[in-house]
Design a protein around this motif. Structure first.
Motif, PDB file in Angstrom:
ATOM      1  N   PRO A 299       0.844  -1.213   0.000  1.00  0.00           N
ATOM      2  CA  PRO A 299       0.000   0.000   0.000  1.00  0.00           C
ATOM      3  C   PRO A 299       0.877   1.260   0.000  1.00  0.00           C
ATOM      4  CG  PRO A 299      -0.760  -1.575   1.640  1.00  0.00           C
ATOM      5  CD  PRO A 299       0.550  -2.092   1.151  1.00  0.00           C
ATOM      6  N   PHE A 300       0.308   2.342  -0.515  1.00  0.00           N
ATOM      7  CA  PHE A 300       1.119   3.552  -0.683  1.00  0.00           C
ATOM      8  C   PHE A 300       1.645   4.116   0.640  1.00  0.00           C
ATOM      9  CE2 PHE A 300       1.566   8.193  -1.199  1.00  0.00           C
ATOM     10  CZ  PHE A 300       2.599   8.191  -2.125  1.00  0.00           C
ATOM     11  N   PRO A 301       0.879   4.120   1.748  1.00  0.00           N
ATOM     12  CA  PRO A 301       1.475   4.599   3.004  1.00  0.00           C
ATOM     13  C   PRO A 301       2.738   3.841   3.379  1.00  0.00           C
ATOM     14  CG  PRO A 301      -0.901   4.472   3.231  1.00  0.00           C
ATOM     15  CD  PRO A 301      -0.565   3.832   1.916  1.00  0.00           C
ATOM     16  N   VAL A 302       2.758   2.533   3.106  1.00  0.00           N
ATOM     17  CA  VAL A 302       3.969   1.746   3.369  1.00  0.00           C
ATOM     18  C   VAL A 302       5.083   2.144   2.407  1.00  0.00           C
ATOM     19  CG1 VAL A 302       4.922  -0.603   3.456  1.00  0.00           C
ATOM     20  CG2 VAL A 302       2.590  -0.162   4.262  1.00  0.00           C
ATOM     21  N   ASN A 370      -4.759   5.074  -5.653  1.00  0.00           N
ATOM     22  CA  ASN A 370      -6.144   4.782  -5.294  1.00  0.00           C
ATOM     23  C   ASN A 370      -6.156   4.436  -3.811  1.00  0.00           C
ATOM     24  OD1 ASN A 370      -8.747   3.579  -4.896  1.00  0.00           O
ATOM     25  ND2 ASN A 370      -8.895   3.354  -7.115  1.00  0.00           N
ATOM     26  N   LEU A 371      -6.490   5.435  -2.987  1.00  0.00           N
ATOM     27  CA  LEU A 371      -6.464   5.252  -1.539  1.00  0.00           C
ATOM     28  C   LEU A 371      -7.879   5.234  -0.997  1.00  0.00           C
ATOM     29  CD1 LEU A 371      -3.551   7.676  -0.530  1.00  0.00           C
ATOM     30  CD2 LEU A 371      -3.467   5.196  -0.817  1.00  0.00           C
ATOM     31  N   PHE A 372      -8.227   4.126  -0.346  1.00  0.00           N
ATOM     32  CA  PHE A 372      -9.536   3.988   0.298  1.00  0.00           C
ATOM     33  C   PHE A 372     -10.681   4.226  -0.690  1.00  0.00           C
ATOM     34  CE2 PHE A 372      -6.504   5.807   3.388  1.00  0.00           C
ATOM     35  CZ  PHE A 372      -6.355   4.687   4.206  1.00  0.00           C
ATOM     36  N   GLY A 373     -10.475   3.771  -1.931  1.00  0.00           N
ATOM     37  CA  GLY A 373     -11.491   3.897  -2.961  1.00  0.00           C
ATOM     38  C   GLY A 373     -11.498   5.225  -3.689  1.00  0.00           C
ATOM     39  N   ASP A 375      -9.881   7.539  -6.325  1.00  0.00           N
ATOM     40  CA  ASP A 375      -8.967   7.489  -7.458  1.00  0.00           C
ATOM     41  C   ASP A 375      -8.424   8.893  -7.729  1.00  0.00           C
ATOM     42  OD1 ASP A 375      -7.566   7.115  -9.797  1.00  0.00           O
ATOM     43  OD2 ASP A 375      -9.144   5.975 -10.804  1.00  0.00           O
ATOM     44  N   PHE A 376      -7.120   9.059  -7.548  1.00  0.00           N
ATOM     45  CA  PHE A 376      -6.506  10.371  -7.729  1.00  0.00           C
ATOM     46  C   PHE A 376      -6.391  10.768  -9.204  1.00  0.00           C
ATOM     47  CE2 PHE A 376      -5.491   9.551  -3.426  1.00  0.00           C
ATOM     48  CZ  PHE A 376      -5.188  10.752  -2.825  1.00  0.00           C
ATOM     49  N   GLY A 377      -6.586   9.831 -10.090  1.00  0.00           N
ATOM     50  CA  GLY A 377      -6.448  10.137 -11.508  1.00  0.00           C
ATOM     51  C   GLY A 377      -7.713  10.610 -12.173  1.00  0.00           C
ATOM     52  N   GLU A 378      -8.835  10.535 -11.496  1.00  0.00           N
ATOM     53  CA  GLU A 378     -10.109  10.926 -12.078  1.00  0.00           C
ATOM     54  C   GLU A 378     -10.584  12.256 -11.518  1.00  0.00           C
ATOM     55  OE1 GLU A 378     -12.972   7.884 -11.535  1.00  0.00           O
ATOM     56  OE2 GLU A 378     -11.926   6.418 -12.808  1.00  0.00           O
ATOM     57  N   SER A 379     -11.365  12.959 -12.328  1.00  0.00           N
ATOM     58  CA  SER A 379     -11.953  14.217 -11.882  1.00  0.00           C
ATOM     59  C   SER A 379     -13.151  13.935 -10.979  1.00  0.00           C
ATOM     60  CB  SER A 379     -12.391  15.063 -13.076  1.00  0.00           C
ATOM     61  OG  SER A 379     -11.284  15.412 -13.884  1.00  0.00           O
ATOM     62  N   HIS A 380     -13.347  14.800 -10.023  1.00  0.00           N
ATOM     63  CA  HIS A 380     -14.466  14.681  -9.098  1.00  0.00           C
ATOM     64  C   HIS A 380     -15.194  16.017  -9.013  1.00  0.00           C
ATOM     65  CE1 HIS A 380     -11.506  11.614  -7.904  1.00  0.00           C
ATOM     66  NE2 HIS A 380     -12.552  10.889  -7.538  1.00  0.00           N
ATOM     67  N   THR A 381     -16.468  15.961  -8.733  1.00  0.00           N
ATOM     68  CA  THR A 381     -17.257  17.169  -8.533  1.00  0.00           C
ATOM     69  C   THR A 381     -17.563  17.302  -7.052  1.00  0.00           C
ATOM     70  OG1 THR A 381     -18.244  16.985 -10.733  1.00  0.00           O
ATOM     71  CG2 THR A 381     -19.354  18.403  -9.137  1.00  0.00           C
ATOM     72  N   ILE A 382     -17.037  18.368  -6.453  1.00  0.00           N
ATOM     73  CA  ILE A 382     -17.207  18.604  -5.024  1.00  0.00           C
ATOM     74  C   ILE A 382     -17.829  19.979  -4.841  1.00  0.00           C
ATOM     75  CG2 ILE A 382     -16.036  18.802  -2.795  1.00  0.00           C
ATOM     76  CD1 ILE A 382     -13.846  17.004  -3.868  1.00  0.00           C
ATOM     77  N   LEU A 383     -18.995  20.008  -4.207  1.00  0.00           N
ATOM     78  CA  LEU A 383     -19.714  21.264  -3.958  1.00  0.00           C
ATOM     79  C   LEU A 383     -19.957  22.042  -5.246  1.00  0.00           C
ATOM     80  CD1 LEU A 383     -17.862  22.479  -0.716  1.00  0.00           C
ATOM     81  CD2 LEU A 383     -20.015  21.199  -0.885  1.00  0.00           C
ATOM     82  N   GLY A 384     -20.150  21.317  -6.342  1.00  0.00           N
ATOM     83  CA  GLY A 384     -20.404  21.953  -7.624  1.00  0.00           C
ATOM     84  C   GLY A 384     -19.152  22.380  -8.377  1.00  0.00           C
ATOM     85  N   PHE A 385     -17.970  22.151  -7.819  1.00  0.00           N
ATOM     86  CA  PHE A 385     -16.713  22.521  -8.467  1.00  0.00           C
ATOM     87  C   PHE A 385     -16.032  21.266  -9.018  1.00  0.00           C
ATOM     88  CE2 PHE A 385     -17.479  25.837  -5.378  1.00  0.00           C
ATOM     89  CZ  PHE A 385     -17.150  26.997  -6.072  1.00  0.00           C
ATOM     90  N   GLU A 386     -15.493  21.378 -10.221  1.00  0.00           N
ATOM     91  CA  GLU A 386     -14.770  20.258 -10.817  1.00  0.00           C
ATOM     92  C   GLU A 386     -13.338  20.235 -10.275  1.00  0.00           C
ATOM     93  OE1 GLU A 386     -13.424  18.450 -15.165  1.00  0.00           O
ATOM     94  OE2 GLU A 386     -14.589  20.317 -15.023  1.00  0.00           O
ATOM     95  N   ILE A 387     -12.972  19.114  -9.697  1.00  0.00           N
ATOM     96  CA  ILE A 387     -11.641  18.933  -9.116  1.00  0.00           C
ATOM     97  C   ILE A 387     -10.908  17.897  -9.947  1.00  0.00           C
ATOM     98  CG2 ILE A 387     -10.346  18.296  -7.061  1.00  0.00           C
ATOM     99  CD1 ILE A 387     -11.956  20.871  -6.809  1.00  0.00           C
ATOM    100  N   GLY A 388      -9.842  18.296 -10.605  1.00  0.00           N
ATOM    101  CA  GLY A 388      -9.111  17.420 -11.508  1.00  0.00           C
ATOM    102  C   GLY A 388      -8.027  16.608 -10.824  1.00  0.00           C
ATOM    103  N   ARG A 389      -7.259  15.916 -11.650  1.00  0.00           N
ATOM    104  CA  ARG A 389      -6.214  15.011 -11.158  1.00  0.00           C
ATOM    105  C   ARG A 389      -5.180  15.732 -10.297  1.00  0.00           C
ATOM    106  NH1 ARG A 389      -1.071  13.817 -12.990  1.00  0.00           N
ATOM    107  NH2 ARG A 389      -0.337  11.705 -12.472  1.00  0.00           N
ATOM    108  N   ALA A 391      -5.412  18.528  -8.736  1.00  0.00           N
ATOM    109  CA  ALA A 391      -5.992  19.040  -7.490  1.00  0.00           C
ATOM    110  C   ALA A 391      -6.054  17.931  -6.441  1.00  0.00           C
ATOM    111  CB  ALA A 391      -7.379  19.608  -7.750  1.00  0.00           C
ATOM    112  N   ASN A 392      -6.347  16.703  -6.888  1.00  0.00           N
ATOM    113  CA  ASN A 392      -6.347  15.576  -5.952  1.00  0.00           C
ATOM    114  C   ASN A 392      -4.971  15.377  -5.326  1.00  0.00           C
ATOM    115  OD1 ASN A 392      -9.031  15.065  -6.664  1.00  0.00           O
ATOM    116  ND2 ASN A 392      -8.427  13.672  -8.323  1.00  0.00           N
ATOM    117  N   TYR A 393      -3.940  15.409  -6.151  1.00  0.00           N
ATOM    118  CA  TYR A 393      -2.584  15.251  -5.631  1.00  0.00           C
ATOM    119  C   TYR A 393      -2.163  16.474  -4.809  1.00  0.00           C
ATOM    120  CZ  TYR A 393      -1.649  10.989  -8.250  1.00  0.00           C
ATOM    121  OH  TYR A 393      -1.668   9.699  -8.719  1.00  0.00           O
ATOM    122  N   TYR A 394      -2.679  17.630  -5.160  1.00  0.00           N
ATOM    123  CA  TYR A 394      -2.371  18.836  -4.390  1.00  0.00           C
ATOM    124  C   TYR A 394      -2.827  18.657  -2.948  1.00  0.00           C
ATOM    125  CZ  TYR A 394      -3.043  23.624  -2.679  1.00  0.00           C
ATOM    126  OH  TYR A 394      -3.041  24.765  -1.919  1.00  0.00           O
TER     127      TYR A 394
END
Length: 575
Positions: A299-302, A370-373, A375-389, A391-394
């Motif tokens: 796992p990545f923490p290790v 991919n931590l705890f389900g 996926d850092f490589g995919e875009s997500h919509t949070i509070l109506g804002f698009e968060i890209g790859r 931003a996840n790593y940020y």
């Protein structure tokens, strides 16, 4: 000398009115066009409709006029205590020079982009002329002592509100600056940001903010973390801007580890980038990439812990034989180690050595985390804002940065940190007082290397591939330059230095061939006017300034509770 003083007094009143006229001209210039075509800056071609950059010029003119109007009132009517806290003459002088620099830089940027001075419109000329008039006229005003607004007693809620407002302005400036595509507009805006800090320091505002931050550290840390967390929501899903932000955090996390070695222990390491590379290669070989050469995928923490330990072991290996030398010899040895690391990574290709790094080809196609389900490589919509790859790593890097800062701050305050500082100040004296010099030097190397390895493990997944050519000597030089620029031994200094050295090359790609020249000039200017760095700690500021006794007297005279903040803020007006 007395004749000169009499002359200045005689011309002070006329000069004040001339300077006010110059400030009003600067304000009026904002409502006039500055350039003939809209490609320059942020479209400064309209009458009566200022762009943001023109409004910023207006603000500097307004400060000039306000300071000149309030100066006589404060000098004649205000109580003695208030006169000690404020000095509008000094603020007017600084604002006039800052306005001249800003107006001249904006005009020069527009002229370069449009092919010559002929493309400038009346607003540019009026702004430069008005600022020059104000700058010359304010020279006749008496300067007086530095303002001591930091002594102003204010309730805690006011101080916390001030911290929140400052950090909100930083967030807005970062969001707007990253969104500027025009190089001239970016340079002009960045110059305004620096000049605004200079003017605020001359007015004493930065001293008050410094004192408020000293008195409300917990609120400052919380507000800073919230601002950093909110930053991706201001970028409208821009991967380009967030990739720059992620790069700044990687650079800052690595520089924070180097800050232990250089800033606290005083050991010049010119091969530190090797520890970042060791962490990145460790994470790449343990990843699930099809080109990974090790079949174990923990796992990545290790992986982060393993990467940090591998880098720390390298730090112990290089430190054990080399830390018995110091100064220039240590710098040469560490420089050689950085080159040895790069060459070794090239040779681990299965031909000249075991196939671990695949040589110059490196390890590409490193999959996203991919931590705890999540996926850092995919875009997500949070509070109506698009968060890209990116931003996840940020956000992941923000957590890593928080852990690294926590480690650094606690080490700095510990007995170990005091031992490092003692070694930096005088190694022989520290050894005579019973400090384990060699052991603490070795711990600094290993601890700094561990933090760099952790940052490298994240960098491998952000960059998708790892190659030996990414870890060359110039990267180590930029890390050292970032620490020197920001302020050695401080957290804020490292963050500011990392942001400057990573952001400028990204936004000024047209200047890429002269990047080293730009950095060299920047460091020369810093060594001349601000040798302790942009955000120094008290100790280094006292070391670099000749007016140590003055700083100590100000600390003694300061009201209770501000004695520790006074020395740190007293040099801000001299920046």
């Amino acid at each position: 000398m007395s004749k000169l003083n009499d002359l200045l007094v005689r011309w002070a009143v006329p000069a004040r009115w001339v300077a006010i006229v110059g400030g009003l001209a600067v304000m009026a210039a904002a409502f006039l066009p500055w350039a003939y075509r809209p490609e320059a800056l942020d479209d400064v071609t309209y009458y009566g409709e200022p762009s943001l950059l023109q409004w910023l010029g207006f603000a500097l003119g307004l400060i000039i006029v306000a300071c000149l109007a309030l100066g006589p009132f404060v000098a004649a009517k205000a109580p003695a205590r208030l006169r000690r806290l404020l000095n509008f003459n000094r603020g007017a002088k600084t604002a006039a020079v800052a306005s001249l620099v800003y107006q001249a830089l904006a005009a020069a940027s527009a002229a370069l982009e449009l092919g010559g001075l002929v493309a400038l419109e009346p607003g540019a000329w009026v702004g430069v002329a008005g600022a020059a008039l104000a700058a010359v006229a304010t020279r006749a005003l008496p300067a007086g002592a530095d303002p001591r607004l930091r002594w102003l007693k204010t309730p805690s809620w006011v101080q916390i509100l001030g911290i929140v407002v400052v950090l909100a302005l930083v967030l807005a400036a970062a969001a707007y600056g990253l969104g500027l595509e025009d190089p001239g507009a970016f340079v002009t805006f960045a110059a305004f940001a620096g000049l605004a800090v200079w003017v605020a320091a001359a007015l004493g505002v930065m001293g008050w903010v410094s004192a408020a931050a000293q008195a409300n550290r917990s609120a400052l840390v919380l507000a800073a973390f919230v601002v950093a967390f909110v930053f991706p929501f201001t970028q409208d899903g821009s991967d380009a801007n967030m990739s720059i932000a992620a790069g700044v955090l990687i650079f800052a996390a690595t520089a924070m580890g180097l800050n232990i070695v250089v800033g606290l222990a005083g050991l010049l390491d010119l091969g530190y980038i090797a520890f970042l590379g060791a962490g990145a290669f460790t994470a790449a070989t343990l990843s699930e990439s099809a080109f990974a050469t090790i079949g174990w995928h923990p796992p990545f923490p290790v992986v982060m812990l393993i990467a940090g330990c591998v880098s720390a072991i390298l730090g112990l290996i290089i430190g054990s034989p080399t830390l018995r030398v110091s100064g220039d010899y240590l710098a040469i040895v560490t420089l050689a180690f950085g080159e040895i690391f790069r060459i070794t990574m090239n040779n681990l290709d299965g031909t000249d050595g075991p196939n671990i790094t695949r040589g110059s080809n490196g390890i590409p196609a490193i999959p996203n985390l991919n931590l705890f389900g999540f996926d850092f490589g995919e875009s997500h919509t949070i509070l109506g804002f698009e968060i890209g790859r990116f931003a996840n790593y940020y956000w992941l890097l923000l957590l890593v940065m928080g852990l690294i800062i926590t480690v650094f701050v606690n080490l700095n305050k510990s007995r170990i940190g005091r031992g490092w500082v003692a070694i930096r100040e005088d190694e022989r004296a520290a050894e005579a007082m019973g400090v384990n010099v060699f052991g603490l030097k070795l711990l600094a190397f290993a601890g700094g290397a561990f933090l760099a390895g952790v940052a490298g493990s994240v960098k491998a997944h952000v960059d998708v591939s790892v190659t030996p050519d990414q870890y060359i000597f110039m990267e180590s030089a930029f890390l050292v330059a970032g620490i020197v620029l920001g302020g050695m031994g401080t957290v804020g200094g490292v963050l500011v230095g990392a942001a400057i050295l990573k952001l400028l090359p990204e936004k000024l790609r047209f200047f890429e061939d002269y990047r080293l020249l730009l950095f060299g000039l920047l460091l020369i200017v810093m060594m001349r006017f601000r040798p302790e760095g942009l955000l120094p700690d008290q100790r280094r500021q006292l070391e670099f300034h000749a007016d140590d006794e003055e700083l100590a007297e100000e600390a003694d005279e300061a009201p209770p509770g501000l004695a520790t903040a006074a020395p740190a803020a007293s040099g801000e007006g001299k920046a």
